[in-house]
Design a protein around this motif. Structure first.
Motif, PDB file in Angstrom:
ATOM      1  N   ASP A 144      22.642  78.369  70.406  1.00  7.20           N
ATOM      2  CA  ASP A 144      22.548  78.595  68.963  1.00  7.20           C
ATOM      3  C   ASP A 144      21.412  79.557  68.673  1.00  7.20           C
ATOM      4  N   ARG A 145      21.743  80.697  68.052  1.00  7.57           N
ATOM      5  CA  ARG A 145      20.739  81.712  67.739  1.00  7.57           C
ATOM      6  C   ARG A 145      21.002  82.241  66.329  1.00  7.57           C
ATOM      7  N   PRO A 146      20.675  81.471  65.312  1.00  4.33           N
ATOM      8  CA  PRO A 146      21.008  81.884  63.937  1.00  4.33           C
ATOM      9  C   PRO A 146      20.269  83.125  63.457  1.00  4.33           C
ATOM     10  N   ASP A 147      19.304  83.625  64.216  1.00  2.06           N
ATOM     11  CA  ASP A 147      18.622  84.865  63.833  1.00  2.06           C
ATOM     12  C   ASP A 147      19.226  86.078  64.537  1.00  2.06           C
ATOM     13  N   ASP A 148      20.341  85.863  65.259  1.00  2.00           N
ATOM     14  CA  ASP A 148      20.991  86.928  66.016  1.00  2.00           C
ATOM     15  C   ASP A 148      22.250  87.363  65.258  1.00  2.00           C
ATOM     16  N   PRO A 149      22.286  88.600  64.723  1.00  2.00           N
ATOM     17  CA  PRO A 149      23.460  89.035  63.961  1.00  2.00           C
ATOM     18  C   PRO A 149      24.757  89.006  64.779  1.00  2.00           C
ATOM     19  N   TRP A 151      25.551  86.826  67.154  1.00  2.07           N
ATOM     20  CA  TRP A 151      25.953  85.417  67.177  1.00  2.07           C
ATOM     21  C   TRP A 151      26.551  85.030  65.824  1.00  2.07           C
ATOM     22  N   LEU A 152      25.900  85.501  64.746  1.00  2.18           N
ATOM     23  CA  LEU A 152      26.348  85.140  63.399  1.00  2.18           C
ATOM     24  C   LEU A 152      27.739  85.683  63.089  1.00  2.18           C
ATOM     25  N   ASP A 274      26.314  94.143  62.110  1.00  2.00           N
ATOM     26  CA  ASP A 274      25.821  94.101  60.736  1.00  2.00           C
ATOM     27  C   ASP A 274      26.896  93.499  59.836  1.00  2.00           C
TER      28      ASP A 274
END
Length: 415
Positions: A144-149, A151-152, A274
């Motif tokens: 889980d890497r919610p600061d990684d676009p 991954w998001l 992005d």
């Protein structure tokens, strides 16, 4: 460099420059065939490196520096590819560097090697990129890497790479009237070139009817519109011009420019990962978009324009994206890419062949290797030894691709 963008189509005309102190020689080029081989990326890269050394007429001990393009899928050795390949070839004390820039890794590795040569840090540098790709889509690393676009966009939007390619295709259809048959014709063109390339994974000519009959992956794109994921490797032996002359290479292929541009604020056309635009409320849109700026940097450094090109190798993740590159490279004006395609200008035998190698359509993605492979193709074309896919009289070539998170790359090679 003087001049500028002419009528929105690219830099104004400039004659190719004579040999300059910014040139570096391409003494050797080597590749491991693309495919799904089920072996280590190290094996692929070592084979390509040895082939490049043999092509250069040099022993491994003559190499003073190794620049490896990293693979995030190769385990820990992939993250330190420079040292990994140096060890596989046999420790001999060479300087090592490892480079990661997603799909632009190979061009960044070439640029690093070139900088070392021009700075006087090494006379002979080996550049290697190799990958052993997973089946199916490329996806972010686990966890889980919610600061990684990146991954998001997978977790929040469910936007795989083909979804992004499909959005770009729809945009071209809406803005310029491109059709699904136009996209299919890109695959037809590239498969014909790939059929003549012994390193390509897919060496079968494809018809537009076969493209139309393949499964829909991301509407309007079908399976044969989208490149595969592949194993493969490519390597180059680069040197200073003085070393090349001492080595007996009086007129080698030369790398004259490398562009590693990033976007300008604000970005009003999205490239995944992005998932939102920059604010453009009070800031004007840049005069030149991101991909066009990649080519512009290369043209300006090399002192040429698109009218000087003999051929180009571009990053055809999908058939529609190849058409986008025609315009970004200034080969034509906005919306005119399909006319170039329909006129046969970008096919083998045309006025300006694009992806004479067969492109990713014929190779698939082996991420750290593909920008290096593009320069291998230019090298063989400019030497006049590309066989059935030879572009007659080739003198100037350009590569272009784009890596995740704003890594642009383009290389100009001349002879």
């Amino acid at each position: 460099m003087g001049g500028g963008w002419a009528a929105g189509r690219g830099p104004a005309a400039h004659p190719p420059r004579s040999v300059t102190t910014s040139d570096v020689a391409v003494l050797g080029a080597g590749m491991h065939p693309w495919g799904k081989w089920g072996r280590s990326f190290v094996e692929y890269g070592t084979r390509a490196a040895r082939d490049a050394l043999a092509d250069a007429g040099l022993e491994w001990g003559a190499v003073q520096s190794v620049v490896g393009a990293d693979t995030v899928r190769g385990g820990y050795p992939g993250y330190v590819a420079g040292a990994t390949f140096a060890k596989a070839l046999g420790w001999q004390g060479a300087r090592v560097t490892s480079v990661y820039a997603a799909c632009a890794s190979g061009a960044q590795a070439i640029n690093t090697a070139r900088a070392q040569i021009l700075a006087g840090m090494a006379d002979v540098v080996l550049v290697v990129g190799a990958d052993a790709a997973p089946k199916g889509f490329f996806a972010p690393a686990g966890g889980d890497r919610p600061d990684d676009p990146d991954w998001l966009r997978f977790r929040v939007l469910g936007a795989t790479n083909p979804a992004y390619f499909g959005l770009y295709a729809r945009r071209r259809m809406a803005l310029h009237g491109d059709t699904v048959d136009d996209f299919a014709q890109v695959k037809v063109k590239n498969s014909a070139a790939g059929a003549a390339n012994p390193y390509a994974r897919y060496r079968k000519r494809v018809t537009a009817q076969e493209v139309a009959a393949s499964a829909v992956v991301a509407d309007p794109l079908r399976l044969l519109d989208i490149c595969a994921t592949s194993d493969g490797a490519a390597a180059l032996v680069l040197s200073s011009m003085d070393f090349a002359r001492r080595h007996g290479a009086a007129d080698p292929v030369r790398i004259r420019a490398v562009s590693t541009a990033t976007p300008h604020y604000p970005r009003t056309v999205l490239d995944l990962p992005d998932i939102a635009t920059d604010s453009a409320a009070v800031v004007p849109e840049p005069e030149t978009g991101f991909r066009a700026s990649i080519a512009r940097g290369a043209y300006e450094e090399a002192g040429i324009g698109p009218e000087d090109l003999s051929l180009a190798e571009v990053y055809d993740l999908s058939t529609a994206l190849e058409l986008e590159w025609y315009e970004d490279l200034g080969l034509c004006g906005p919306g005119e890419a399909v006319k170039l395609l329909r006129d046969g200008a970008t096919a083998l035998g045309g006025r300006l062949p694009v992806n004479a190698s067969g492109g990713l359509a014929s190779f698939g993605e082996a991420v750290p290797a593909q920008a290096i492979a593009q320069v291998c193709e230019l090298t063989w074309q400019l030497r006049g030894c590309a066989g059935e896919r030879q572009v007659p009289g080739a003198r100037v070539g350009l590569t272009a691709n784009q890596g995740l998170f704003g890594h642009g790359s383009a290389v100009v090679a001349v002879r």
